[in-house]
Motif scaffolding. Structure first.
Motif, PDB file in Angstrom:
ATOM      1  N   PRO A  54       0.787  -1.221   0.000  1.00 49.84           N
ATOM      2  CA  PRO A  54       0.000   0.000   0.000  1.00 49.84           C
ATOM      3  C   PRO A  54       0.819   1.271   0.000  1.00 49.84           C
ATOM      4  O   PRO A  54       0.350   2.291  -0.449  1.00 49.84           O
ATOM      5  CB  PRO A  54      -0.831  -0.121   1.287  1.00 49.84           C
ATOM      6  CG  PRO A  54      -0.185  -1.179   2.089  1.00 49.84           C
ATOM      7  CD  PRO A  54       0.584  -2.044   1.171  1.00 49.84           C
ATOM      8  N   LEU A  91     -11.590   7.865  -4.709  1.00 47.46           N
ATOM      9  CA  LEU A  91     -11.267   6.441  -4.632  1.00 47.46           C
ATOM     10  C   LEU A  91     -12.492   5.553  -4.768  1.00 47.46           C
ATOM     11  O   LEU A  91     -12.382   4.324  -4.736  1.00 47.46           O
ATOM     12  CB  LEU A  91     -10.572   6.133  -3.295  1.00 47.46           C
ATOM     13  CG  LEU A  91      -9.287   6.897  -2.993  1.00 47.46           C
ATOM     14  CD1 LEU A  91      -8.700   6.419  -1.670  1.00 47.46           C
ATOM     15  CD2 LEU A  91      -8.272   6.751  -4.119  1.00 47.46           C
ATOM     16  N   ASP A 141      -6.187  -4.593   3.654  1.00 39.21           N
ATOM     17  CA  ASP A 141      -6.494  -5.715   2.780  1.00 39.21           C
ATOM     18  C   ASP A 141      -6.843  -6.942   3.610  1.00 39.21           C
ATOM     19  O   ASP A 141      -6.806  -6.916   4.839  1.00 39.21           O
ATOM     20  CB  ASP A 141      -5.339  -6.016   1.817  1.00 39.21           C
ATOM     21  CG  ASP A 141      -4.046  -6.427   2.525  1.00 39.21           C
ATOM     22  OD1 ASP A 141      -4.061  -6.634   3.757  1.00 39.21           O
ATOM     23  OD2 ASP A 141      -3.018  -6.547   1.843  1.00 39.21           O
ATOM     24  N   PRO A 146      -8.542  -6.401  -1.615  1.00 38.32           N
ATOM     25  CA  PRO A 146      -8.343  -5.123  -0.949  1.00 38.32           C
ATOM     26  C   PRO A 146      -9.456  -4.849   0.067  1.00 38.32           C
ATOM     27  O   PRO A 146     -10.581  -5.315  -0.082  1.00 38.32           O
ATOM     28  CB  PRO A 146      -8.397  -4.112  -2.098  1.00 38.32           C
ATOM     29  CG  PRO A 146      -8.138  -4.903  -3.327  1.00 38.32           C
ATOM     30  CD  PRO A 146      -8.711  -6.256  -3.069  1.00 38.32           C
ATOM     31  N   ARG A 151      -6.331   1.995  -0.830  1.00 41.13           N
ATOM     32  CA  ARG A 151      -5.734   2.980  -1.744  1.00 41.13           C
ATOM     33  C   ARG A 151      -5.558   4.363  -1.134  1.00 41.13           C
ATOM     34  O   ARG A 151      -5.262   5.321  -1.846  1.00 41.13           O
ATOM     35  CB  ARG A 151      -6.575   3.085  -3.021  1.00 41.13           C
ATOM     36  CG  ARG A 151      -6.582   1.810  -3.854  1.00 41.13           C
ATOM     37  CD  ARG A 151      -7.563   1.924  -5.011  1.00 41.13           C
ATOM     38  NE  ARG A 151      -7.259   3.067  -5.863  1.00 41.13           N
ATOM     39  CZ  ARG A 151      -8.172   3.757  -6.562  1.00 41.13           C
ATOM     40  NH1 ARG A 151      -9.441   3.405  -6.510  1.00 41.13           N
ATOM     41  NH2 ARG A 151      -7.820   4.761  -7.312  1.00 41.13           N
ATOM     42  N   SER A 153      -3.221   5.658   0.463  1.00 33.12           N
ATOM     43  CA  SER A 153      -1.886   6.236   0.296  1.00 33.12           C
ATOM     44  C   SER A 153      -1.750   6.976  -1.031  1.00 33.12           C
ATOM     45  O   SER A 153      -0.809   7.747  -1.213  1.00 33.12           O
ATOM     46  CB  SER A 153      -0.814   5.155   0.403  1.00 33.12           C
ATOM     47  OG  SER A 153      -0.944   4.209  -0.642  1.00 33.12           O
ATOM     48  N   SER A 154      -2.676   6.744  -1.960  1.00 35.51           N
ATOM     49  CA  SER A 154      -2.622   7.431  -3.255  1.00 35.51           C
ATOM     50  C   SER A 154      -3.326   8.785  -3.232  1.00 35.51           C
ATOM     51  O   SER A 154      -3.277   9.524  -4.225  1.00 35.51           O
ATOM     52  CB  SER A 154      -3.254   6.557  -4.343  1.00 35.51           C
ATOM     53  OG  SER A 154      -4.664   6.435  -4.165  1.00 35.51           O
TER      54      SER A 154
END
Length: 233
Positions: A54, A91, A141, A146, A151, A153-154
């Motif tokens: 991640p 997201l 996860d 997942p 996600r 961290s994006s």
């Protein structure tokens, strides 16, 4: 929960067996999180390797991209109300929120292992949209897929996080910082302390770094910081 978690004084309980429902947030990472909660609470109230890693890096702060617009100003905090749902439009996340506290040992009780799509709110802390730093935690996860915070961290500064509250109001937060903090470099004040006094702030927390098969735990935490920039009905 299991005997994997730490006590509020920062000690680590011995690792127990893993739940058969899958690999989720694991003992050492939650131990770090708990210690941070304890220190953060004192400060504020007083005044494997999965489907993909991640996040990586020992201490990474994600700044705004070049040419990005300035972040919007903070708005006046709302009165207190309990969160019901967390939305992260960028997201595609729409997740129910459940109140979580500390278990009998004084360790943070995470969302149920069989509900990886649920977000936990630390109910002893600030309420999202009210003044203070509200904390929400989620799994990254499972053994097979997942989870809700896979996600986060994006996320980048300027993106939106919304909290739907039980008073009918929507608290809209703007992301201003994303960090990956290793266990060794974990700073509770940096992770959970207010960035600007008097604001309504939000932290989203999950596992990060890489999955250490020997300890069956992730090596870091991802901390997304956001602040209140809008309200609606």
């Amino acid at each position: 929960m299991s005997d994997r978690f730490a006590d509020p004084e920062g000690g680590r309980a011995p690792r127990g067996r893993r739940s058969g429902t899958g690999r989720l947030l694991t003992g050492v990472t939650w131990a770090v999180l708990l210690l941070g909660l304890w220190l953060w609470g004192r400060e504020v109230t007083g005044v494997r390797h999965g489907l993909s890693a991640p996040a990586t890096g020992d201490l990474a702060a994600v700044g705004p991209p070049r040419g990005a617009a300035e972040l919007p100003p903070a708005v006046k905090p709302l009165a207190g109300a309990r969160p019901q749902r967390l939305d992260i439009p960028g997201l595609g996340v729409q997740a129910p929120v459940v109140a979580r506290g500390l278990d009998a040992r004084g360790a943070l009780d995470p969302p149920p292992f069989d509900q990886p799509g649920v977000v936990g709110w630390y109910a002893a802390g600030a309420q999202p949209g009210a003044a203070g730093t509200a904390l929400m935690v989620g799994h990254v996860d499972t053994d097979t897929r997942p989870a809700v915070f896979f996600r986060i961290s994006s996320l980048r500064p300027g993106e939106t996080v919304r909290v739907i509250r039980d008073d009918g109001r929507v608290a809209e937060f703007t992301v201003d910082d994303v960090r990956t903090l290793t266990r060794e470099d974990f700073d509770a004040r940096l992770a959970y302390g207010p960035r600007e006094p008097g604001r309504a702030e939000l932290r989203l927390v999950t596992c990060g770094g890489t999955f250490d098969r020997a300890s069956r735990s992730y090596t870091a935490n991802v901390i997304v910081s956001a602040y209140l920039t809008g309200t609606g009905l």
